[in-house]
Design a protein around this motif. Structure first.
Motif, PDB file in Angstrom:
ATOM      1  N   LEU A  63      42.068  39.796  44.419  1.00  0.00           N
ATOM      2  CA  LEU A  63      40.656  39.415  44.332  1.00  0.00           C
ATOM      3  C   LEU A  63      40.481  37.946  43.964  1.00  0.00           C
ATOM      4  CD1 LEU A  63      38.993  42.530  42.656  1.00  0.00           C
ATOM      5  CD2 LEU A  63      39.448  42.053  45.070  1.00  0.00           C
ATOM      6  N   ASP A  64      41.385  37.413  43.163  1.00  0.00           N
ATOM      7  CA  ASP A  64      41.313  36.000  42.810  1.00  0.00           C
ATOM      8  C   ASP A  64      41.408  35.124  44.058  1.00  0.00           C
ATOM      9  OD1 ASP A  64      41.486  33.878  40.589  1.00  0.00           O
ATOM     10  OD2 ASP A  64      43.232  33.411  41.821  1.00  0.00           O
ATOM     11  N   VAL A  65      42.279  35.505  44.983  1.00  0.00           N
ATOM     12  CA  VAL A  65      42.423  34.748  46.227  1.00  0.00           C
ATOM     13  C   VAL A  65      41.208  34.960  47.128  1.00  0.00           C
ATOM     14  CG1 VAL A  65      43.805  34.479  48.316  1.00  0.00           C
ATOM     15  CG2 VAL A  65      44.937  34.782  46.115  1.00  0.00           C
ATOM     16  N   MET A  66      40.734  36.193  47.250  1.00  0.00           N
ATOM     17  CA  MET A  66      39.534  36.457  48.042  1.00  0.00           C
ATOM     18  C   MET A  66      38.335  35.668  47.525  1.00  0.00           C
ATOM     19  SD  MET A  66      39.551  40.545  48.950  1.00  0.00           S
ATOM     20  CE  MET A  66      37.934  40.432  49.737  1.00  0.00           C
ATOM     21  N   LEU A  67      38.279  35.540  46.202  1.00  0.00           N
ATOM     22  CA  LEU A  67      37.158  34.849  45.581  1.00  0.00           C
ATOM     23  C   LEU A  67      37.217  33.350  45.810  1.00  0.00           C
ATOM     24  CD1 LEU A  67      34.685  35.222  43.686  1.00  0.00           C
ATOM     25  CD2 LEU A  67      36.264  34.955  41.767  1.00  0.00           C
ATOM     26  N   GLY A  68      38.357  32.748  45.541  1.00  0.00           N
ATOM     27  CA  GLY A  68      38.448  31.295  45.577  1.00  0.00           C
ATOM     28  C   GLY A  68      38.778  30.694  46.926  1.00  0.00           C
ATOM     29  N   ASP A  69      39.473  31.458  47.782  1.00  0.00           N
ATOM     30  CA  ASP A  69      39.945  30.899  49.050  1.00  0.00           C
ATOM     31  C   ASP A  69      39.474  31.676  50.271  1.00  0.00           C
ATOM     32  OD1 ASP A  69      41.559  28.834  47.825  1.00  0.00           O
ATOM     33  OD2 ASP A  69      42.949  30.422  47.248  1.00  0.00           O
ATOM     34  N   GLY A  70      38.601  32.652  50.071  1.00  0.00           N
ATOM     35  CA  GLY A  70      38.165  33.486  51.184  1.00  0.00           C
ATOM     36  C   GLY A  70      36.679  33.755  51.192  1.00  0.00           C
ATOM     37  N   ALA A  71      36.345  35.036  51.335  1.00  0.00           N
ATOM     38  CA  ALA A  71      34.948  35.429  51.493  1.00  0.00           C
ATOM     39  C   ALA A  71      34.086  35.033  50.304  1.00  0.00           C
ATOM     40  CB  ALA A  71      34.867  36.938  51.717  1.00  0.00           C
TER      41      ALA A  71
END
Length: 242
Positions: A63-71
């Motif tokens: 979720l950290d990646v989805m939040l900062g680098d994705g949707a």
């Protein structure tokens, strides 16, 4: 001195416009607001089946990646620009932002997710929380706006400040992701709250970054999450629509 429940609250602790803004944000971005967010997982269902998400640590990392680098970042940026265009009454700019946001979604199911929630958000806002000029701004989008655009323009037309709107939106998005994962992994309620705590700084950082981002800075590097969203379309057993 600690205040007890029997002690009166000082008048004027919260200005009327602040109280109204807080009340509306808490309502619009509550799980009880009927936009159907509970039925979507944003590809998390496939990630759990594939073994990418198995516990608190792997969920928080995903979720950290989805939040900062994705949707998360992309939707936050669209919300910011939709808000500012609606606040300025710039119908042409809002139309372009809404069109770009709709085209930016990487899979059919994510398109269904964000467009369905956006349509529901607008319909309910018009029916129960209408505001002067809202119909004009919605019409300028050309088609029902996707979810972050819908939230941004409704908040702008109600005069709810941008920064808390953005922060509350990201909190709601992350909470919905965690809720989906808690049913899939599964996770207990305490572990779900631990993940939310772990992502607090990331939510704040993403919000601050989006507030200063241009549309040219939009982009995603969450290839595994995008693949999860695509593969969910053909997943044999599913609880969620995305």
């Amino acid at each position: 001195m600690l205040m007890t429940t029997n002690e009166p609250v000082e008048a004027g602790c919260l200005a009327a416009h602040e109280a109204a803004a807080l009340y509306r944000l808490m309502t619009w971005l509550s799980p009880a607001f009927p936009v159907g967010g509970f039925s979507y997982s944003s590809g998390i269902e496939w990630a759990v089946e594939a073994g990418d998400i198995t516990d608190v640590a792997t969920l928080a990392g995903w979720l950290d990646v989805m939040l900062g680098d994705g949707a998360g970042f992309c939707d936050a940026t669209f919300l910011v620009h939709a808000y500012r265009a609606a606040e300025a009454g710039d119908e042409a700019a809002l139309h372009d932002i809404a069109e770009l946001a709709a085209a930016f979604v990487p899979s059919r199911e994510r398109q269904l997710e964000t467009s369905s929630q956006g349509r529901a958000f607008i319909d309910i806002a018009r029916a129960a929380w209408n505001a002067e000029g809202l119909d004009v701004m919605v019409a300028s989008c050309g088609a029902p706006p996707v979810y972050p655009v819908a939230v941004g323009l409704v908040a702008a037309m109600h005069g709810v400040p941008l920064a808390p709107t953005l922060h509350a939106f990201l909190h709601a998005v992350v909470s919905n992701w965690i809720s989906a994962a808690s049913r899939l992994v599964p996770l207990g309620q305490t572990d779900s709250q631990r993940v939310l705590v772990m992502l607090e700084a990331a939510v704040a950082a993403t919000a601050n970054r989006a507030l200063n981002a241009t549309l040219d800075e939009l982009g995603s590097a969450t290839f595994r999450a995008d693949l999860a969203s695509l593969r969910h379309e053909t997943q044999y057993t599913r609880l969620f629509r995305s």
